[in-house]
Design an enzyme around this catalytic site. Structure first.
Site, PDB file in Angstrom:
ATOM      1  N   ARG A 216      37.929 -35.300  30.961  1.00 39.84           N
ATOM      2  CA  ARG A 216      36.635 -34.626  32.452  1.00 39.84           C
ATOM      3  C   ARG A 216      36.735 -35.061  33.365  1.00 39.84           C
ATOM      4  O   ARG A 216      35.867 -34.729  34.013  1.00 39.84           O
ATOM      5  CB  ARG A 216      35.829 -33.690  31.866  1.00 39.84           C
ATOM      6  CG  ARG A 216      36.777 -32.242  30.716  1.00 39.84           C
ATOM      7  CD  ARG A 216      36.883 -31.851  31.319  1.00 39.84           C
ATOM      8  NE  ARG A 216      37.390 -29.976  30.636  1.00 39.84           N
ATOM      9  CZ  ARG A 216      37.713 -28.974  30.608  1.00 39.84           C
ATOM     10  NH1 ARG A 216      37.441 -28.697  31.964  1.00 39.84           N
ATOM     11  NH2 ARG A 216      38.029 -27.796  29.569  1.00 39.84           N
ATOM     12  N   MET A 217      37.356 -36.537  32.927  1.00 36.87           N
ATOM     13  CA  MET A 217      37.003 -37.206  34.278  1.00 36.87           C
ATOM     14  C   MET A 217      38.300 -37.000  35.185  1.00 36.87           C
ATOM     15  O   MET A 217      38.480 -38.285  35.474  1.00 36.87           O
ATOM     16  CB  MET A 217      36.690 -38.899  33.212  1.00 36.87           C
ATOM     17  CG  MET A 217      36.873 -39.899  34.426  1.00 36.87           C
ATOM     18  SD  MET A 217      34.496 -39.737  35.044  1.00 36.87           S
ATOM     19  CE  MET A 217      34.105 -40.732  33.752  1.00 36.87           C
TER      20      MET A 217
END
Length: 247
Positions: A216-217
């Site tokens: 999710r980065m």
């Protein structure tokens, strides 16, 4: 009294069902990529966002994404309210991103009042999206004619039949009658583009490329033209500047 007892006795179960439904929706999250592949400068196929967009679109086409040219068009109406709907990307290039619609539609009225628009293409299977912001203008009659000529006859019939897109109709039968009447009208005839149907081109001022990551980065790189403060920007191509953004 019965209604009061019913509401009280069912309040908790009903609340539980709503909560469970909400939790179920929030748990629908899927992993993006199995590995993190950041958009390093070396991995960018081009530092011209139009060329980079072309590469990404071709990847989506080759991955058999259904309707890879489907995109959201966001406008602002005369009351200042944002509205959005799906349209089809019909062409693109250094001059911009093109789509076609009814010139009497609600979106066309929005575009006439405020030419500032946003586009979003999202390829969920690739964990990629492209956001485009810019100014819209009508295409020439010639270009609109050429695009209309490429359309299947069935879609030409609908374009002609829908004289005022977004206007209310009484029922489904009325819709069917509109199409049937138009089809009979043009039986054994060529269908020319009606003057209330044509194209637009969005001249981009900002284009952002988003690559989802399993962590999710998510990786984001944005290209902008006419940058005044260039301290945090890097030189792109064809007048564009770019930088990486936080997820």
């Amino acid at each position: 009294m019965f209604l009061q007892r019913f509401l009280v006795s069912n309040a908790i179960p009903l609340f539980s069902r709503i909560t469970m439904a909400q939790l179920h929706i929030s748990e629908l999250r899927k992993k993006y990529n199995n590995s993190n592949t950041y958009l390093s400068e070396d991995s960018l196929e081009s530092k011209n966002p139009i060329k980079l967009f072309e590469t990404w679109l071709n990847v989506a086409k080759n991955a058999n994404i259904k309707e890879p040219n489907a995109m959201t068009l966001a406008t602002v109406n005369e009351n200042g309210h944002p509205t959005a709907r799906m349209v089809i990307l019909r062409g693109y290039g250094e001059d911009g991103f093109k789509f076609h619609t009814n010139y009497r539609s609600a979106k066309a009225k929005d575009l006439e009042n405020n030419p500032k628009v946003a586009l979003v293409l999202y390829w969920v299977d690739l964990c990629r999206s492209v956001r485009i912001e810019g100014l819209v203008k009508k295409l020439s009659k010639q270009e609109s004619d050429e695009e209309f000529a490429k359309r299947p006859r069935s879609t030409k019939i609908i374009a002609v039949a829908s004289t005022h897109q977004s206007s209310p109709v009484a029922n489904a039968e009325e819709l069917a009658l509109m199409a049937k009447t138009t089809e009979e009208q043009y039986k054994d005839k060529e269908i020319d583009r009606p003057n209330y149907f044509g194209g637009y081109c969005v001249t981009p001022e900002r284009i952002e490329f988003w690559q989802g990551q399993s962590s999710r980065m998510s990786d984001r790189i944005v290209f902008v033209k006419n940058v005044k403060e260039k301290d945090c920007w890097k030189e792109g191509q064809n007048g564009w500047m770019y930088q990486r953004l936080q997820p």
